[in-house]
Design a protein around this motif. Structure first.
Motif, PDB file in Angstrom:
ATOM      1  N   VAL A 118       6.519  53.912  60.088  1.00 14.53           N
ATOM      2  CA  VAL A 118       5.384  53.811  59.191  1.00 14.53           C
ATOM      3  C   VAL A 118       4.112  53.499  59.982  1.00 14.53           C
ATOM      4  O   VAL A 118       3.003  53.779  59.540  1.00 14.53           O
ATOM      5  N   ILE A 119       4.281  52.951  61.168  1.00 11.34           N
ATOM      6  CA  ILE A 119       3.127  52.535  61.961  1.00 11.34           C
ATOM      7  C   ILE A 119       3.606  52.295  63.385  1.00 11.34           C
ATOM      8  O   ILE A 119       4.773  51.970  63.604  1.00 11.34           O
ATOM      9  N   MET A 135       4.982  47.634  55.477  1.00 15.03           N
ATOM     10  CA  MET A 135       5.487  47.652  56.855  1.00 15.03           C
ATOM     11  C   MET A 135       6.908  47.121  57.007  1.00 15.03           C
ATOM     12  O   MET A 135       7.660  47.584  57.847  1.00 15.03           O
ATOM     13  N   GLN A 136       7.251  46.145  56.179  1.00 16.49           N
ATOM     14  CA  GLN A 136       8.566  45.512  56.319  1.00 16.49           C
ATOM     15  C   GLN A 136       9.712  46.467  56.001  1.00 16.49           C
ATOM     16  O   GLN A 136      10.860  46.153  56.281  1.00 16.49           O
ATOM     17  N   LEU A 180      15.873  46.633  56.161  1.00 14.38           N
ATOM     18  CA  LEU A 180      15.894  46.619  57.626  1.00 14.38           C
ATOM     19  C   LEU A 180      16.218  45.228  58.155  1.00 14.38           C
ATOM     20  O   LEU A 180      16.158  45.002  59.352  1.00 14.38           O
ATOM     21  N   ILE A 199      15.623  52.337  49.771  1.00 13.02           N
ATOM     22  CA  ILE A 199      16.706  51.414  49.431  1.00 13.02           C
ATOM     23  C   ILE A 199      16.110  50.286  48.595  1.00 13.02           C
ATOM     24  O   ILE A 199      15.185  49.610  49.030  1.00 13.02           O
ATOM     25  N   TYR A 200      16.604  50.152  47.345  1.00  9.37           N
ATOM     26  CA  TYR A 200      16.082  49.140  46.426  1.00  9.37           C
ATOM     27  C   TYR A 200      17.234  48.664  45.552  1.00  9.37           C
ATOM     28  O   TYR A 200      18.363  49.119  45.715  1.00  9.37           O
ATOM     29  N   THR A 201      16.938  47.770  44.657  1.00 13.94           N
ATOM     30  CA  THR A 201      17.978  47.329  43.735  1.00 13.94           C
ATOM     31  C   THR A 201      17.411  47.325  42.320  1.00 13.94           C
ATOM     32  O   THR A 201      16.187  47.407  42.143  1.00 13.94           O
ATOM     33  N   VAL A 218      14.847  45.157  48.156  1.00 15.60           N
ATOM     34  CA  VAL A 218      15.797  44.405  48.961  1.00 15.60           C
ATOM     35  C   VAL A 218      15.178  44.352  50.365  1.00 15.60           C
ATOM     36  O   VAL A 218      14.032  44.739  50.536  1.00 15.60           O
ATOM     37  N   SER A 268      12.277  45.219  65.220  1.00 21.86           N
ATOM     38  CA  SER A 268      12.499  44.895  63.806  1.00 21.86           C
ATOM     39  C   SER A 268      12.419  46.108  62.891  1.00 21.86           C
ATOM     40  O   SER A 268      12.926  46.068  61.777  1.00 21.86           O
ATOM     41  N   MET A 269      11.727  47.179  63.322  1.00 22.72           N
ATOM     42  CA  MET A 269      11.355  48.224  62.368  1.00 22.72           C
ATOM     43  C   MET A 269      12.323  49.402  62.282  1.00 22.72           C
ATOM     44  O   MET A 269      12.119  50.301  61.481  1.00 22.72           O
ATOM     45  N   ARG A 270      13.373  49.400  63.100  1.00 19.50           N
ATOM     46  CA  ARG A 270      14.385  50.461  63.080  1.00 19.50           C
ATOM     47  C   ARG A 270      13.739  51.842  63.247  1.00 19.50           C
ATOM     48  O   ARG A 270      13.788  52.682  62.352  1.00 19.50           O
ATOM     49  N   LEU A 305       0.919  42.194  61.355  1.00 20.15           N
ATOM     50  CA  LEU A 305       1.855  41.187  60.848  1.00 20.15           C
ATOM     51  C   LEU A 305       1.689  39.831  61.520  1.00 20.15           C
ATOM     52  O   LEU A 305       1.768  38.796  60.884  1.00 20.15           O
ATOM     53  N   PHE A 332      14.299  42.736  57.894  1.00 20.16           N
ATOM     54  CA  PHE A 332      13.031  42.424  58.571  1.00 20.16           C
ATOM     55  C   PHE A 332      12.724  40.926  58.423  1.00 20.16           C
ATOM     56  O   PHE A 332      12.826  40.384  57.330  1.00 20.16           O
ATOM     57  N   PRO A 333      12.333  40.289  59.535  1.00 17.45           N
ATOM     58  CA  PRO A 333      12.093  38.846  59.487  1.00 17.45           C
ATOM     59  C   PRO A 333      11.062  38.448  58.423  1.00 17.45           C
ATOM     60  O   PRO A 333      10.022  39.099  58.302  1.00 17.45           O
ATOM     61  N   GLU A 334      11.358  37.439  57.668  1.00 15.92           N
ATOM     62  CA  GLU A 334      10.442  36.814  56.703  1.00 15.92           C
ATOM     63  C   GLU A 334      10.121  37.657  55.466  1.00 15.92           C
ATOM     64  O   GLU A 334       9.277  37.278  54.655  1.00 15.92           O
ATOM     65  N   LEU A 389      19.563  55.513  58.477  1.00 20.43           N
ATOM     66  CA  LEU A 389      18.787  55.242  57.264  1.00 20.43           C
ATOM     67  C   LEU A 389      18.683  56.462  56.355  1.00 20.43           C
ATOM     68  O   LEU A 389      18.056  56.416  55.298  1.00 20.43           O
ATOM     69  N   LYS A 391       8.380  36.542  51.706  1.00 15.16           N
ATOM     70  CA  LYS A 391       7.147  37.203  51.238  1.00 15.16           C
ATOM     71  C   LYS A 391       7.319  37.737  49.828  1.00 15.16           C
ATOM     72  O   LYS A 391       6.432  37.607  48.984  1.00 15.16           O
TER      73      LYS A 391
END
Lengths: 297, 318
Positions: B223-224, A178-179, A97, B314-316, A94, B246-248, B233, A99-101, B257, A105
């Motif tokens: 993560v970075i 990264m996203q 975050l 977090i996934y589905t 999912v 964007s990366m929280r 990116l 995250f844009p785009e 989280l 992707k």
């Protein structure tokens, strides 16, 4: 004049080209994976028929270049025909975050690979021996590891542990995705806690490093195999080449971080040509299945 | 004012005015108390305003401020007694990671952490807190030692990342970090990590698979580093602000989280503004948490550690 003739002749003489230096391999992308009737080897330039490539497990018969392969092909090449049963195929990402785009992707990667996520897991047999298997797909957002890949691999490890069946994992990854920020970083920890259990339970874990295996994947399960194999020329390292060159302000040797380089530095057990991988894995599984001495228990 | 960040400039400007007025009061004898009080109230307001609403990128800048307490300063401030121990017993002593045994509230504890320098010279010696494989292997040696003697382990995380150099690669940076992740998963003693400044990628995580994770108020963990994310990116490291947003990566994000177990408050403006206060807040949190963890049977502790990491992500599932 006689002299001119000689000169001219020299002009036409063909001299065997010195073997090309191994070109730096570009990162794996979907379009590199052979699909058309003819494929050009990026290392030696040989034109190869698709059928010929398939016969050679997607390696170049003249120079040995290993073309990247997707998860489906890898499974065909590795497992006994018809033995593979996929598991957890529905686990997918999912955008935790926002995250844009990222969704775009994911959709693009899913379309390009016909997979829902960047790793395929399941069970089957290799040379007749039961194995759990995981394959990361280099085409899926650079084989990056997000929450879904982490979950799938963790489940594979937990099943291997519960059933006491060896796990063979093919790695290919640009690193953590990264996203998904810190959540993807934590997949390194999540898979490592599962591997610690496998380790304690005495279950065999074999990793096969394929091109490229870097970053968070390199710095977690890829490096934790009881036995670590690698395909020739596969890049295996923590930091990317460009980052290192910028850090130390020096140009690195061409073979830096290749499978052969890390073998020399003691980081892996063996470099194995893709055509020999099944046999090598079978041999490992056979010896492992033979058990050990009782006094060692 | 040297060392102040861009968003702190209006405050620094007012501080300078107050100093000027004080000097004038002394030399001229004119009473300026009212004016000074007015300005100081304005400074307090501005402080409140600026620091209560920092953007993620501004937090990153605070986390990197020179003058924040380093790992050794935390350890020395926290312990009544401390002995630093050196070396991985294989290659060399990495000054970018320090460790040793200290007495915390009467309890012997193994402390390990990334060590940044307090000035340029020390930073060069300590490689800006970016460790080589031998740093992670020293950490592992000290963790095994702690396990052997049933000492809890406290780890301070403050690194932009593991050192991305050729020598680090040759000696197995990946293997060193990976080995720590797995070993920490099974370490048979309570473990706590505290992100005190920067939590950059695998280099941070290599000291961070623990029963509890705390984050200082202005610290970041991801993560970075935002610059590197932007450069990968969007091929543009100047987009770091956008990446940070964007990366929280901030302390509240990490709690939300489910990564961090709590935030340790910092003095207004950051730990560097009042080191003693920052150190005592960390000390209090450690004492409280160690008491909590010390009561758990080891099997329960390990199971809880497993469950905690097992649930991350977090996934589905379709």
């Amino acid at each position: 004049m006689l002299k001119d003739i000689f000169n001219k002749k020299r002009h036409y003489a063909t001299i065997a080209q010195p073997p090309r230096r191994q070109e730096r391999r570009p990162a794996a992308t979907a379009d590199q994976i052979p699909e058309g009737l003819f494929n050009k080897c990026p290392t030696c330039g040989a034109l190869l028929m698709s059928k010929e490539l398939q016969k050679h497990a997607h390696t170049c018969p003249s120079c040995g270049h290993h073309f990247p392969v997707g998860a489906q092909v890898r499974i065909e090449l590795t497992l006994d025909a018809g033995s593979f049963v996929e598991e957890d195929a529905g686990v997918t990402s999912v955008n935790p975050l926002a995250f844009p785009e990222y969704e775009a992707k994911l959709a693009k990667a899913q379309q390009a690979t016909a997979l829902l996520e960047g790793a395929v897991t399941g069970c089957g047999t290799i040379g007749g021996f039961q194995a759990r298997i995981g394959v990361m797909d280099p085409r899926f957002i650079m084989g990056s590891m997000g929450s879904a890949v982490g979950e799938k691999l963790t489940r594979a490890m937990e099943r291997a542990c519960a059933e006491r069946v060896p796990l063979v994992l093919f790695t290919a990854s640009g690193g953590a995705r990264m996203q998904e920020g810190v959540l993807s970083l934590m997949q390194m920890a999540k898979t490592s806690v599962a591997l610690e259990r496998m380790h304690e339970a005495g279950v065999l874990f074999v990793t096969v490093i394929t091109h490229p295996t870097t970053g968070g994947v390199s710095a977690s399960f890829a490096s934790l195999g009881d036995i670590i194999l690698a395909e020739p020329g596969a890049m295996f390292g923590f930091a990317g080449r460009r980052v290192i060159e910028q850090t130390i302000r020096q140009t690195l040797p061409d073979d830096f971080q290749t499978a052969e380089f890390v073998l020399k530095h003691g980081m892996i057990d063996k470099v194995v040509h893709r055509m020999d991988l099944r046999d090598t894995l079978t041999s490992i599984l056979r010896m492992h299945a033979a058990g050990g001495v009782e006094s060692g228990r | 004012m040297a060392g102040s960040l861009e968003f702190e400039r209006p405050i620094a400007e007012l501080r300078r005015k107050v100093e000027e007025l004080r000097a004038l009061e002394r030399t001229s004898g004119i009473a300026l108390g009212d004016e000074i009080a007015r300005l100081e109230a304005r400074i307090a307001d501005l402080n409140e305003q600026v620091y209560s609403d920092l953007t993620p990128w501004q937090r990153v800048q605070v986390a990197r401020q020179a003058g924040r307490p380093t790992t050794l300063e935390y350890i020395q401030g926290i312990c009544s007694e401390f002995i630093e121990l050196h070396g991985d017993r294989n290659f060399r002593d990495d000054p970018a990671i320090v460790g040793g045994i200290g007495l915390l509230d009467g309890l012997p504890v193994t402390f390990i952490g990334h060590q940044k320098g307090r000035d340029t010279k020390e930073n060069i010696r300590r490689n800006f807190g970016m460790a080589h494989p031998e740093g992670y292997r020293k950490a592992l040696r000290l963790m095994r030692q702690a396990e052997k003697f049933h000492r809890p382990v406290v780890l301070f995380i403050d690194t932009a990342g593991a050192y991305p150099g050729a020598t680090a690669e040759e000696r197995g940076q990946s293997e060193a970090i990976a080995a720590n992740l797995r070993a920490m998963a099974g370490l048979r003693t309570p473990t706590i990590s505290v992100v005190t400044g920067e939590g950059g990628s695998g280099g941070a995580l290599g000291l961070g698979v623990t029963d509890r994770i705390f984050v200082l108020e202005y610290a970041w963990y991801s993560v970075i580093a935002p610059e590197s994310a932007a450069s990968i990116l969007w091929k543009d490291s100047s987009q770091a602000q956008r990446a940070a947003a964007s990366m929280r990566i901030t302390a509240p994000d990490l709690v939300e989280l489910g990564i961090a177990d709590g935030i340790i408050p910092e003095p207004k403006g950051g730990a560097q503004k009042d080191k003693d206060l920052a150190i005592s807040a960390v000390r209090d949190k450690l004492v409280e948490t160690l008491a909590e963890l010390a009561d758990l049977p080891i099997a329960e502790l390990l199971q809880a550690r497993y469950d905690k990491y097992r649930d991350m992500g977090i996934y589905t599932e379709r």
